[in-house]
Design an enzyme around this catalytic site. Sequence first.
Site, PDB file in Angstrom:
ATOM      1  N   THR A   9     118.219 -34.601  12.188  1.00 58.91           N
ATOM      2  CA  THR A   9     116.866 -34.114  12.333  1.00 58.91           C
ATOM      3  C   THR A   9     116.887 -32.931  11.397  1.00 58.91           C
ATOM      4  O   THR A   9     117.947 -32.595  10.877  1.00 58.91           O
ATOM      5  CB  THR A   9     116.648 -33.695  13.810  1.00 58.91           C
TER       6      THR A   9
ATOM      7  N   GLY B 134     119.940 -33.589  18.378  1.00 57.18           N
ATOM      8  CA  GLY B 134     119.706 -34.453  19.536  1.00 57.18           C
ATOM      9  C   GLY B 134     119.658 -33.646  20.812  1.00 57.18           C
ATOM     10  O   GLY B 134     118.996 -32.602  20.891  1.00 57.18           O
TER      11      GLY B 134
HETATM   12  O1  DON Z   1     113.402 -35.636  19.430  1.00 59.66           O
HETATM   13  C1  DON Z   1     114.589 -35.599  19.741  1.00 59.66           C
HETATM   14  O2  DON Z   1     115.024 -34.924  20.647  1.00 59.66           O
HETATM   15  C2  DON Z   1     115.574 -36.414  18.917  1.00 59.66           C
HETATM   16  N1  DON Z   1     114.873 -37.515  18.304  1.00 59.66           N
HETATM   17  C3  DON Z   1     116.221 -35.524  17.915  1.00 59.66           C
HETATM   18  C4  DON Z   1     117.258 -36.253  17.123  1.00 59.66           C
HETATM   19  C5  DON Z   1     118.192 -35.355  16.450  1.00 59.66           C
HETATM   20  O3  DON Z   1     118.112 -34.157  16.516  1.00 59.66           O
HETATM   21  C6  DON Z   1     119.273 -36.011  15.713  1.00 59.66           C
HETATM   22  N2  DON Z   1     119.971 -35.050  14.916  1.00 59.66           N
HETATM   23  N3  DON Z   1     120.825 -34.366  14.873  1.00 59.66           N
END
Ligand code: DON
Length: 594
Positions: A402, A496
């Site tokens: 992300t 995440g």
């Molecule tokens: O919105 C969320 O919480 C997840 N889709 C975030 C995913 C994420 O941060 C992956 N990366 N490191």
Amino acid sequence: MIRSSLTPAALALLLLVGSALAGCELEAPSRPPVAPADVPRADLAFPEGWRFSADDLPETGRGGAVSTTDILATQVGTDVLAEGGTAMDAAIAVSFALAVVNPSAGNIGGGGFMVTRLADGSTSALDYRETAPLAATRDMYLDTAGDLTDASVLGHLAAGVPGTVMGMWEAHQRYGTLPWERLVAPAVALADGFEVHERYARSIRGSQRSLELFETTRNTFLPGGEVPEVGSTFSQPALAATLRRIQAEGPDGFYRGETADLIVAEMERGGGIITHEDLAAYRAVWRDPVTFTYRGYRVTSMPPSSSGGPTMALMAHLLEQHDVAALGWGSADYVHLFAEAARRAYADRNQVLADPDFVEVPVARMISRDYAAERGADIRMEQATPSVEVGPGLVIGESLQTTHYSIVDRMGNAVAVTTTINSSFGSKVTVEGAGFLLNNEMDDFAAKPGFPNQFGLVQGEQNAIEPGKRMLSAMTPTVVADPSGELFFVTGTPGGSTIITTVLQTLVNVVDFRMSVSQAVNAPRVHHQHLPDQVYWENRGLSEVVVAELEARGHTVSQRGGTSGDVQAILRLPDGTLTVYSDPRLGGNARALP
Ligand code: DON
């Protein structure tokens, strides 16, 4: 007293019943707030062998600051500020730039959240999270035996309806001062061709095998079957054409006409379900931000459909019941307390939070101090409270992506944006002819309530799949004002399920432990999310002594595979100087203007 041994249903009921009483707030603990972090600690020592230094210095300046995960995107942001644009203008330009130079996470095929605090102190929160397509069904990711498939993670069916372009348009409608065309232009130029740098090549190399799974993705990101060479010019003509349509037509250049036709054709080719109707119906939503105080500092963060703000508020209020500074940063006492707070807050998050347009969510109750007082009453410093049941471990295989960026302009407007396509390179599906990756955000729903998703989060019925619903997020873009009402801190991260704990640790680092922005970001992190019942830590981020002390208190302590997060943070000193720092974990770039 609410105990962790309550069943999830009973817990949800208590929260919902209690939310009616949430107006009667307990006072903040009477201890005075600690002094702001004007004097960064010189005595700070990270555990031996920890890979980042406590002596790194941030960039400083008074004319604005930008921190993103990529040097080219940071340049786009500082160019906008230097031209007289606001932080919000810069945020829009950076978002589109990241879609080109950071395709593992930057996007037009995903969604995100923007939290703003203007120089006059007013705040806002923009939700441009993806939605479940109208043809989505509750059990769409279960096979005939009722078991979870990988279709929520990989391929066309994993994609939610993208929100980023509408989000940026909404932000521009409300806050833009420079023309839309100007703000999309740098992304168009970058899509026409940019010089490949090491961070970009590394991100493609790291996901090469999954990028080979779909032909259009392979052709787009691995031209000639190879990772683009550092120093070569990388061009994305299909993406450039899509961005030109967005530049000329605004959201119609994405949600209608040629781009929409290409998305729907891609869906039909690969068995996906996003339709013209889904695209035309997509709306970004302004929401009331979650605001709470932590030791006198006013924190503004994201409400549902993100769990970030409410979960962080509960954790912060649990920590506030203790003199965290006196426990000592990195001590077994501090890590234990942090884990106990996180365990309780995530237990609530996983059961009760979801899209507020579909289910009742007890946010007021969750962020109230009286609830925190009840929830924290059974925290014992000498013994871990076991989580209700032990689930499977976090899946930390390929790097998950992300991206977050933080921007402050010379007027003092602050913007925090976290945006994602969920996994690294999302669903791995690139829209043929349109040149951008689609998200795999559907996995953030509870595809099978009670069973873990790719982050090991065990979520409940509230977050089950429904057509048009937003999947619960952990993204936590956050802006903080100091006790006198001045801008203090802008922060956020990917990661995440670890996003919320990471963001809160950066806040505690600057408020309680008086770290500089670089120390707060470089410091090793820990994580707990209720289930699995484990304290996660970054390799060499805790000393052996502390690990042994935590185990003696009943914690299962697990070392994470990679690093935790990619924080982009700006700390404003009391004299108005902006100090800005980009997490070295993923190799980003921070700049301040003089
Ligand atoms: O919105 C969320 O919480 C997840 N889709 C975030 C995913 C994420 O941060 C992956 N990366 N490191």
